[in-house]
Design a protein around this motif. Structure first.
Motif, PDB file in Angstrom:
ATOM      1  N   GLY A 160       0.818  -1.214   0.000  1.00  0.00           N
ATOM      2  CA  GLY A 160       0.000   0.000   0.000  1.00  0.00           C
ATOM      3  C   GLY A 160       0.843   1.251   0.000  1.00  0.00           C
ATOM      4  N   ARG A 161       1.940   1.217   0.748  1.00  0.00           N
ATOM      5  CA  ARG A 161       2.816   2.390   0.806  1.00  0.00           C
ATOM      6  C   ARG A 161       3.460   2.673  -0.553  1.00  0.00           C
ATOM      7  NH1 ARG A 161       5.752   0.725   4.657  1.00  0.00           N
ATOM      8  NH2 ARG A 161       7.659   0.209   3.524  1.00  0.00           N
ATOM      9  N   LEU A 162       3.844   1.626  -1.282  1.00  0.00           N
ATOM     10  CA  LEU A 162       4.408   1.810  -2.615  1.00  0.00           C
ATOM     11  C   LEU A 162       3.397   2.458  -3.558  1.00  0.00           C
ATOM     12  CD1 LEU A 162       6.395  -1.517  -3.163  1.00  0.00           C
ATOM     13  CD2 LEU A 162       7.349   0.797  -3.141  1.00  0.00           C
ATOM     14  N   GLN A 163       2.165   1.963  -3.506  1.00  0.00           N
ATOM     15  CA  GLN A 163       1.126   2.571  -4.341  1.00  0.00           C
ATOM     16  C   GLN A 163       0.918   4.037  -3.971  1.00  0.00           C
ATOM     17  OE1 GLN A 163      -3.654   2.338  -5.399  1.00  0.00           O
ATOM     18  NE2 GLN A 163      -2.767   0.605  -4.326  1.00  0.00           N
ATOM     19  N   GLY A 164       0.823   4.307  -2.666  1.00  0.00           N
ATOM     20  CA  GLY A 164       0.596   5.677  -2.213  1.00  0.00           C
ATOM     21  C   GLY A 164       1.728   6.611  -2.575  1.00  0.00           C
ATOM     22  N   GLU A 195      -3.839   1.355   5.200  1.00  0.00           N
ATOM     23  CA  GLU A 195      -2.894   1.993   6.128  1.00  0.00           C
ATOM     24  C   GLU A 195      -1.604   2.370   5.404  1.00  0.00           C
ATOM     25  OE1 GLU A 195       0.070   0.579   9.735  1.00  0.00           O
ATOM     26  OE2 GLU A 195      -1.733  -0.602   9.330  1.00  0.00           O
ATOM     27  N   GLY A 196      -1.073   1.433   4.626  1.00  0.00           N
ATOM     28  CA  GLY A 196       0.157   1.705   3.898  1.00  0.00           C
ATOM     29  C   GLY A 196      -0.003   2.815   2.873  1.00  0.00           C
ATOM     30  N   GLY A 267      -3.880   3.732  -9.252  1.00  0.00           N
ATOM     31  CA  GLY A 267      -2.856   2.770  -8.852  1.00  0.00           C
ATOM     32  C   GLY A 267      -3.508   1.518  -8.310  1.00  0.00           C
ATOM     33  N   SER A 268      -2.736   0.429  -8.242  1.00  0.00           N
ATOM     34  CA  SER A 268      -3.310  -0.811  -7.747  1.00  0.00           C
ATOM     35  C   SER A 268      -2.238  -1.712  -7.153  1.00  0.00           C
ATOM     36  CB  SER A 268      -4.066  -1.544  -8.860  1.00  0.00           C
ATOM     37  OG  SER A 268      -4.952  -2.505  -8.296  1.00  0.00           O
ATOM     38  N   ILE A 269      -2.692  -2.915  -6.760  1.00  0.00           N
ATOM     39  CA  ILE A 269      -1.814  -3.939  -6.178  1.00  0.00           C
ATOM     40  C   ILE A 269      -2.263  -5.296  -6.703  1.00  0.00           C
ATOM     41  CG2 ILE A 269      -1.056  -5.078  -4.038  1.00  0.00           C
ATOM     42  CD1 ILE A 269      -1.748  -2.423  -2.578  1.00  0.00           C
ATOM     43  N   ASP A 270      -1.354  -6.092  -7.145  1.00  0.00           N
ATOM     44  CA  ASP A 270      -1.535  -7.501  -7.530  1.00  0.00           C
ATOM     45  C   ASP A 270      -0.388  -7.947  -8.414  1.00  0.00           C
ATOM     46  OD1 ASP A 270      -3.631  -8.632  -6.140  1.00  0.00           O
ATOM     47  OD2 ASP A 270      -5.125  -8.256  -7.682  1.00  0.00           O
TER      48      ASP A 270
END
Length: 346
Positions: A160-164, A195-196, A267-270
């Motif tokens: 999450g922090r990387l995306q943010g 949170e990240g 942005g996203s995560i996967d």
């Protein structure tokens, strides 16, 4: 615990086995209720194979489909038997409890679990361990992590922090106007990634920069509907946080329908192969890659090792995160989509 071969080699081996794994998964899911016959106290089957259970959050999310396929392939390579079960939806804690209870009764040697709720499975996990079953969390930690024997997972706060951090840098000094698209209220991963993101983006939950937020169950269609509803209230936004790539796809469709694609950075995560292609095509600007094949393979290998020599795995292992984008920003390490397509979900 056995040691993995280099990740790229292991990913290649997995892709070669994927066709066979796909054929097996359907039978495993349909036949899981009857897989308990002929088991021994050592977690073997009538044929002497080690029996391993897998419980994912859902059957249909591409991420968990990939994780399940990799677990089946790893079990086949180890001459073990995998029983794959799942919750009905992301957040179905009761369904995951029932699945674990079924696996305990079937005499498995180990259970691999992707917990929807970090605390919702604690008593069931404790009972499995009391009966000598190794319990390994994949993808998500329990609360506390020590509730399981071991965890192989993404550091979701870091993801999450990387995306943010990326999305804030992409604003290039413009005031942030953000939509937050989460998973479910009781999801540990959803909480950790949010949170990240807030830390990486540099805002708090009550920041006026957040123009709207919604839960999406981590699914594309609810995400598109939620985004459309939020845009009815205000289209004056420039940033969209998404919990995963199905949600990013839904958000992207809603933005395109409003003509906002060029005005809003998503942005996203996967880091699935489809997600990397979506980054390349411009549906969203960046994704944070995870490595579910690595998680599943290490989990299966660890249970097989335990069955052979009685040594249980232990501890928390971060299986890695990599920012993927074709629009890099200063001060933040990333890889482009060419790299991403070579490594997606390895």
């Amino acid at each position: 615990m056995t040691h993995d071969p280099p990740s790229r080699e292991r990913a290649c081996q997995w892709r070669c086995r994927r066709g066979a794994a796909l054929l097996m998964v359907g039978g495993l899911l349909l036949g899981a209720a009857g897989c308990g016959e002929g088991h021994s106290d050592s977690g073997g089957t009538g044929s002497g194979k080690v029996k391993i259970g897998l419980v994912t959050k859902t059957e249909t999310n591409p991420y968990f489909v990939t994780l399940r396929e990799a677990a089946v392939a790893a079990a086949t390579e180890n001459d073990a038997k995998l029983i794959a079960l799942a919750g009905r939806f992301d957040g179905d804690n009761e369904g995951q409890v029932a699945a674990m209870e079924s696996l305990i009764s079937s005499g498995v040697k180990g259970i691999l679990i992707t917990p929807s709720n970090g605390t919702g499975l604690l008593s069931t996990i404790a009972e499995a361990r009391r009966q000598g079953i190794a319990v390994i969390a994949l993808d998500s930690t329990t609360e506390p992590p020590s509730a399981t024997d071991a965890t192989y997972a993404t550091d979701n706060v870091k993801a999450g922090r990387l995306q943010g951090s990326y999305l804030r840098a992409a604003l290039a000094g413009r005031p942030p106007k953000v939509i937050m698209l989460d998973g479910t209220d009781d999801s540990t991963v959803s909480k950790q990634r949010r949170e990240g993101f807030l830390k990486g983006f540099g805002i708090t939950n009550d920041s006026p920069a957040i123009r709207g937020q919604a839960n999406t169950n981590g699914e594309r269609n609810p995400a598109q509907a939620a985004t459309e509803n939020l845009l009815e209230r205000t289209s004056d936004i420039n940033t969209v946080y998404t919990i995963n790539e199905p949600v990013a796809s839904g958000a992207s469709a809603a933005m395109a329908a409003r003509g906002l694609t060029q005005k809003v950075t998503i942005g996203s995560i996967d880091g699935g192969c489809d997600g990397v292609r979506d980054v390349r095509s411009g549906k969203y600007a960046a994704t944070v890659m995870q490595f579910p094949v690595r998680m599943a393979t290490r989990g299966v290998d660890s249970v097989v090792e335990y069955a052979k020599n009685g040594k249980k795995p232990h501890g928390l292992s971060d299986t890695g995160t990599v920012l993927i984008t074709d629009k890099p920003v200063d001060g933040l390490a990333s890889q482009d989509t060419d790299w991403g397509l070579k490594h997606c979900w390895g």
